[in-house]
Scaffold this active site. Structure first.
Site, mmCIF file in Angstrom:
data_model
loop_
_atom_site.group_PDB
_atom_site.id
_atom_site.type_symbol
_atom_site.label_atom_id
_atom_site.label_comp_id
_atom_site.label_asym_id
_atom_site.label_seq_id
_atom_site.Cartn_x
_atom_site.Cartn_y
_atom_site.Cartn_z
ATOM 1 N N SER A 75 0.832 -1.213 0.000
ATOM 2 C CA SER A 75 0.000 0.000 0.000
ATOM 3 C C SER A 75 0.864 1.259 0.000
ATOM 4 C CB SER A 75 -0.901 0.023 1.238
ATOM 5 O OG SER A 75 -1.741 -1.108 1.282
HETATM 6 N N1 SAH Z 1 -0.692 -5.094 4.218
HETATM 7 C C1 SAH Z 1 -0.059 -5.428 2.979
HETATM 8 C C2 SAH Z 1 -0.922 -5.022 1.787
HETATM 9 C C3 SAH Z 1 -0.812 -5.987 0.677
HETATM 10 S S1 SAH Z 1 -2.025 -5.877 -0.586
HETATM 11 C C4 SAH Z 1 1.353 -4.841 2.902
HETATM 12 O O1 SAH Z 1 1.736 -4.052 3.775
HETATM 13 O O2 SAH Z 1 2.103 -5.216 2.009
HETATM 14 C C5 SAH Z 1 -3.360 -6.834 0.056
HETATM 15 C C6 SAH Z 1 -3.090 -8.288 0.370
HETATM 16 O O3 SAH Z 1 -4.330 -8.874 0.775
HETATM 17 C C7 SAH Z 1 -2.588 -9.130 -0.797
HETATM 18 O O4 SAH Z 1 -1.387 -9.743 -0.448
HETATM 19 C C8 SAH Z 1 -3.696 -10.161 -1.029
HETATM 20 O O5 SAH Z 1 -3.233 -11.428 -1.446
HETATM 21 C C9 SAH Z 1 -4.331 -10.222 0.354
HETATM 22 N N2 SAH Z 1 -5.714 -10.710 0.413
HETATM 23 C C10 SAH Z 1 -6.723 -10.490 -0.472
HETATM 24 N N3 SAH Z 1 -7.852 -11.114 -0.056
HETATM 25 C C11 SAH Z 1 -7.550 -11.751 1.110
HETATM 26 C C12 SAH Z 1 -8.274 -12.590 2.020
HETATM 27 N N4 SAH Z 1 -9.562 -12.908 1.806
HETATM 28 N N5 SAH Z 1 -7.633 -13.061 3.100
HETATM 29 C C13 SAH Z 1 -6.326 -12.770 3.342
HETATM 30 N N6 SAH Z 1 -5.583 -12.006 2.508
HETATM 31 C C14 SAH Z 1 -6.176 -11.497 1.414
#
Ligand code: SAH
Length: 225
Positions: A75
């Site tokens: 993000s």
């Molecule tokens: N907090 C992360 C943001 C990554 S983007 C960071 O600091 O890098 C969002 C993430 O959510 C992705 O890795 C994606 O695979 C995950 N995601 C999407 N749907 C999800 C779900 N139902 N359960 C767990 N993770 C999920």
């Protein structure tokens, strides 16, 4: 698994982080605890270094979302700062994060003294981050491969829950896994942009919901991959 970590932190990256923190302040982040945390964490280590390497120096500390592998993005720093500020973390808070991704937000929460549980649904990212975080000194988060829609009933209740992917609706399981007085920060919407929502649990059945500005997230998907 081999993970390459460049340790050229100091000076150059520290200066870049200082400028980033100034930008975050200008954009409205006021929590000194959040700003100090962002100043401290080497964000440039969290990218997918195989694809982002040439752009690393220029982009690691600009307010941009970048690739972290498996088609996912880390993000924007502003988004991380905004969500973290809304969580109002106090030391010892038990926090559930949905979407571990590269672990940057997880590191922010750890650095602020939270006890962190984080769920990721993509195996590749989960495996990578589980090795990576302790390697750079962020030990102690409980990382789980699973579907965030269900939360983590075995470790509930949580003081705070942060969703870092765009949710089409508020998952009931997450609301029920919050303590009374607990806070859920979740981007809601299925379009290009989502609205950040902060929900406070007033009682077992009462919730107060406040909507904030627009943000862009990858979608929160059902089930594990
Ligand atoms: N907090 C992360 C943001 C990554 S983007 C960071 O600091 O890098 C969002 C993430 O959510 C992705 O890795 C994606 O695979 C995950 N995601 C999407 N749907 C999800 C779900 N139902 N359960 C767990 N993770 C999920």
């Amino acid at each position: 698994m081999q993970i390459h970590i460049s340790r050229e932190d100091e000076y150059l990256y520290q200066g870049k982080r200082k400028r980033l923190v100034e930008q975050l302040k200008e954009k409205g982040i006021t929590s000194q605890a959040v700003l100090n945390t962002i100043l401290k964490i080497p964000r440039h280590l969290f990218f997918d270094q195989s694809t982002e390497r040439p752009a690393l120096l220029d982009h690691a500390y600009s307010d941009k979302a970048l690739k972290i592998g498996a088609g996912q993005t880390i993000s924007h720093p502003f988004t991380v700062a905004f969500q973290t500020e809304k969580l109002n973390i106090t030391k010892g808070d038990k926090v559930l994060e949905i979407g571990t991704g590269c672990g940057y937000q997880t590191a922010v929460l750890l650095e602020m003294g939270a006890k962190v549980f984080s769920i990721e649904r993509q195996r590749e990212l989960f495996d990578k981050t589980k090795i990576f975080l302790p390697l750079i000194g962020y030990k102690g988060a409980k990382l789980i491969y699973g579907d965030g829609y269900k939360g983590l009933p075995q470790f509930a209740p949580f003081d705070k829950i942060i969703v870092t992917a765009a949710a089409p609706y508020i998952p009931q399981d997450l609301l029920s896994q919050l303590v009374i007085g607990g806070i859920l920060v979740i981007p809601l919407g299925e379009g290009e942009e989502q609205v950040m929502n902060v929900i406070i649990k007033k009682s077992g059945t009462e919730f107060v919901k406040q909507a904030f500005g627009k943000f862009k997230f990858v979608p929160m998907l059902q089930n594990k991959e």
